[in-house]
Design a protein around this motif. Structure first.
Motif, short mmCIF file in Angstrom:
data_model
loop_
_atom_site.label_atom_id
_atom_site.label_comp_id
_atom_site.label_asym_id
_atom_site.label_seq_id
_atom_site.Cartn_x
_atom_site.Cartn_y
_atom_site.Cartn_z
N SER A 1 0.81 -1.22 0.00
CA SER A 1 0.00 0.00 0.00
C SER A 1 0.85 1.27 0.00
CB SER A 1 -0.93 0.00 1.22
OG SER A 1 -0.17 0.15 2.41
N ALA A 2 2.16 1.14 0.12
CA ALA A 2 3.01 2.33 0.24
C ALA A 2 3.41 2.89 -1.12
CB ALA A 2 4.26 1.98 1.04
N GLN A 3 3.45 4.21 -1.20
CA GLN A 3 3.96 4.86 -2.42
C GLN A 3 5.46 5.11 -2.32
OE1 GLN A 3 1.10 6.48 -0.95
NE2 GLN A 3 -0.29 5.36 -2.29
N VAL A 4 5.96 5.06 -1.07
CA VAL A 4 7.38 5.31 -0.84
C VAL A 4 7.91 4.26 0.13
CG1 VAL A 4 9.10 7.00 -0.05
CG2 VAL A 4 6.95 7.80 -1.05
N ALA A 5 9.04 3.65 -0.21
CA ALA A 5 9.68 2.69 0.69
C ALA A 5 11.08 3.21 1.03
CB ALA A 5 9.77 1.32 0.02
N LEU A 6 11.38 3.23 2.33
CA LEU A 6 12.68 3.71 2.77
C LEU A 6 13.44 2.57 3.44
CD1 LEU A 6 11.79 7.09 4.59
CD2 LEU A 6 12.25 6.73 2.17
N ILE A 7 14.65 2.32 2.99
CA ILE A 7 15.54 1.43 3.74
C ILE A 7 16.32 2.34 4.67
CG2 ILE A 7 17.48 -0.18 3.62
CD1 ILE A 7 16.44 -1.10 0.90
N THR A 8 16.14 2.14 5.99
CA THR A 8 16.73 3.06 6.97
C THR A 8 17.91 2.42 7.70
OG1 THR A 8 15.20 2.35 8.69
CG2 THR A 8 14.51 4.22 7.35
N LYS A 9 18.64 3.26 8.39
CA LYS A 9 19.82 2.85 9.18
C LYS A 9 20.88 2.20 8.30
CE LYS A 9 16.87 1.95 13.25
NZ LYS A 9 16.65 1.17 14.46
N VAL A 10 21.05 2.70 7.08
CA VAL A 10 22.02 2.07 6.16
C VAL A 10 23.46 2.15 6.70
CG1 VAL A 10 20.64 2.33 4.07
CG2 VAL A 10 22.21 4.16 4.73
N ASP A 11 23.71 3.07 7.64
CA ASP A 11 25.06 3.15 8.23
C ASP A 11 25.37 1.92 9.08
OD1 ASP A 11 22.96 4.18 9.87
OD2 ASP A 11 24.44 5.07 11.24
N LEU A 12 24.32 1.14 9.44
CA LEU A 12 24.53 -0.07 10.24
C LEU A 12 24.51 -1.34 9.39
CD1 LEU A 12 22.15 0.72 13.25
CD2 LEU A 12 24.60 1.21 13.06
N ALA A 13 24.44 -1.19 8.08
CA ALA A 13 24.23 -2.34 7.20
C ALA A 13 25.30 -3.41 7.38
CB ALA A 13 24.16 -1.88 5.75
N ALA A 14 26.56 -2.99 7.42
CA ALA A 14 27.65 -3.97 7.50
C ALA A 14 27.58 -4.72 8.83
CB ALA A 14 29.00 -3.27 7.35
N ALA A 15 27.38 -3.96 9.93
CA ALA A 15 27.31 -4.58 11.25
C ALA A 15 26.14 -5.56 11.36
CB ALA A 15 27.20 -3.50 12.33
N ALA A 16 25.04 -5.25 10.67
CA ALA A 16 23.85 -6.10 10.75
C ALA A 16 23.90 -7.25 9.75
CB ALA A 16 22.60 -5.24 10.51
N GLY A 17 24.93 -7.27 8.91
CA GLY A 17 25.01 -8.31 7.88
C GLY A 17 23.86 -8.21 6.89
N PHE A 18 23.48 -6.99 6.58
CA PHE A 18 22.32 -6.72 5.73
C PHE A 18 22.62 -7.09 4.27
CE2 PHE A 18 19.84 -3.43 3.29
CZ PHE A 18 18.58 -3.88 3.62
N ASP A 19 21.75 -7.88 3.70
CA ASP A 19 21.88 -8.28 2.29
C ASP A 19 21.04 -7.31 1.46
OD1 ASP A 19 21.79 -9.40 -0.23
OD2 ASP A 19 21.55 -11.46 0.52
N ARG A 20 21.68 -6.26 0.98
CA ARG A 20 20.95 -5.20 0.28
C ARG A 20 20.21 -5.71 -0.95
NH1 ARG A 20 21.47 -2.38 -4.11
NH2 ARG A 20 20.37 -0.38 -4.21
#
Lengths: 113, 268
Positions: B206-225
């Motif tokens: 239902s969203a018109q805008v999606a934000l991926i937040t806290k990208v400065d923590l991506a490496a520490a969180a092991g985030f798979d972009r």
């Protein structure tokens, strides 16, 4: 989900409508619930039993008709069925973002006496 | 012809549809004794005859109607209105706070913030100098259009350009409640896991805008972009996607520019 809020509104409408028709009791409530509405039938039934207690709809029968989801594929200019949010057109493979049916949370009818 | 008991053939109001004929009591209409009865099944107490009444109404209709009213009111006030949705802890408050500060001199932000309890978020936003109204929903897991209408009356809307509605931290129920917003903004923080959009599709759809937040923590969180973007695209095909960190400022410029453009668009 907010099944309780949904049912509260359904019972409110059912009792008001029964009164407007001069009836004393609500014997049955029929809902139309979309396959992608997120409402869980068991939770609706549970809420219904709780909310109707002590009202003219006490012991009424709850019937839930599920509405299948239908999506629109703009590329094919045609609808397709998919009870899933990852709706991919079976003809051309395009993702659809246009849900035509399947989010319903409607009260269809009631039986009164 | 009998109008109330269903006996004696046609002309009854045991119709399917929205019959409005008032019901009369047996004595009013009948004038016959119980012994006169004809063809009733045993056990029929001869109260009101059972009837089906067709209603065909959405159970969210009341909210949808109020949301449209809000939308018209906000449009007349020349406001850009955002409804911000996410799980608890995705960074809604920090994003709004930093956005409000960064836009100072360009756009004036006001905030309606919903929480089950406490005014902690409101206090944080107020400390940043933003006009804030707190809605404490108690046990209600989402904001609805009526709560927003009431809260908005406590803000001086003529002194605002953007109204941000920070919804209750919940990815389930708020998805069903239109508040009268122009844009629904959903947040996915890098610490939450890449599969959130697949687990909570109505909110993301239902969203018109999606934000991926806290990208400065991506490496520490092991985030798979790549996986997160692919999952978002499967559900939010149509949404504008931004990747940012309100804390570090990464990616904020594009987001702020987008808001300036959107504000201009609603006032065109």
């Amino acid at each position: 989900m907010h099944e309780l809020g949904i049912i509260t509104e359904a019972v409110r409408l059912a009792v008001a409508s029964a009164r407007a028709h001069g009836a004393e009791r609500v014997d049955a409530v029929r809902l139309r619930v979309g396959a992608l509405s997120g409402a869980v039938p068991e939770a609706l039934q549970f809420a219904f039993d709780a909310v109707t207690a002590g009202t003219p709809a006490e012991d009424a029968r709850l019937t839930i008709e599920t509405v299948p989801a239908r999506w629109w594929c703009a590329a094919c200019a045609a609808e397709f069925a998919a009870d899933d949010w990852q709706a991919c057109c079976p003809r051309c493979g395009t993702w659809s973002d246009q849900l035509r049916a399947g989010r319903e949370l409607d009260i269809a009818s009631i039986e009164v006496s | 012809m009998c109008k109330t008991c269903g006996c004696g053939g046609g002309g009854h109001d045991a119709e399917v549809g929205s019959g409005t004929q008032p019901m009369a009591t047996e004595a009013d209409v009948h004038g016959h004794k119980p012994s006169d009865h004809h063809g009733h099944e045993p056990g029929h107490d001869h109260g009101m005859p059972p009837r089906t009444v067709s209603l065909q109404r959405s159970l969210l209709e009341k909210n949808d109607r109020l949301a449209e009213r809000n939308r018209g009111f906000f449009r007349a006030k020349r406001l850009l209105v955002l409804n911000v949705l996410s799980s608890p802890g995705s960074g809604k408050t920090t994003l709004i706070q930093r956005t409000g500060i960064a836009l100072q001199g360009r756009l004036r932000l006001g905030v309606i913030v919903g929480d089950l309890a406490t005014d902690r978020d409101a206090a944080r936003l107020r400390a940043a100098g933003l006009p804030v109204v707190q809605v404490t929903t108690g046990t209600v897991c989402h904001l609805d259009a009526e709560m927003v209408a009431r809260a908005a009356r406590q803000l001086d809307l003529d002194e605002l350009d953007v109204l941000v509605i920070e919804n209750v931290g919940n990815l389930v129920c708020p998805a069903d409640y239109d508040l009268g917003e122009d844009l629904r903004v959903v947040l996915l923080s890098v610490t939450e896991g890449e599969d959130k959009p697949l687990k909570y599709p109505p909110a993301f759809h239902s969203a018109q805008v999606a934000l991926i937040t806290k990208v400065d923590l991506a490496a520490a969180a092991g985030f798979d972009r790549a996986a997160a973007v692919a999952n978002l695209r499967r559900i939010s095909h149509h949404a504008r996607l931004f990747e940012l960190s309100a804390q570090s400022g990464d990616g904020m410029a594009e987001w702020l520019e987008f808001l300036v453009q959107q504000h201009a668009a609603v006032n065109r």
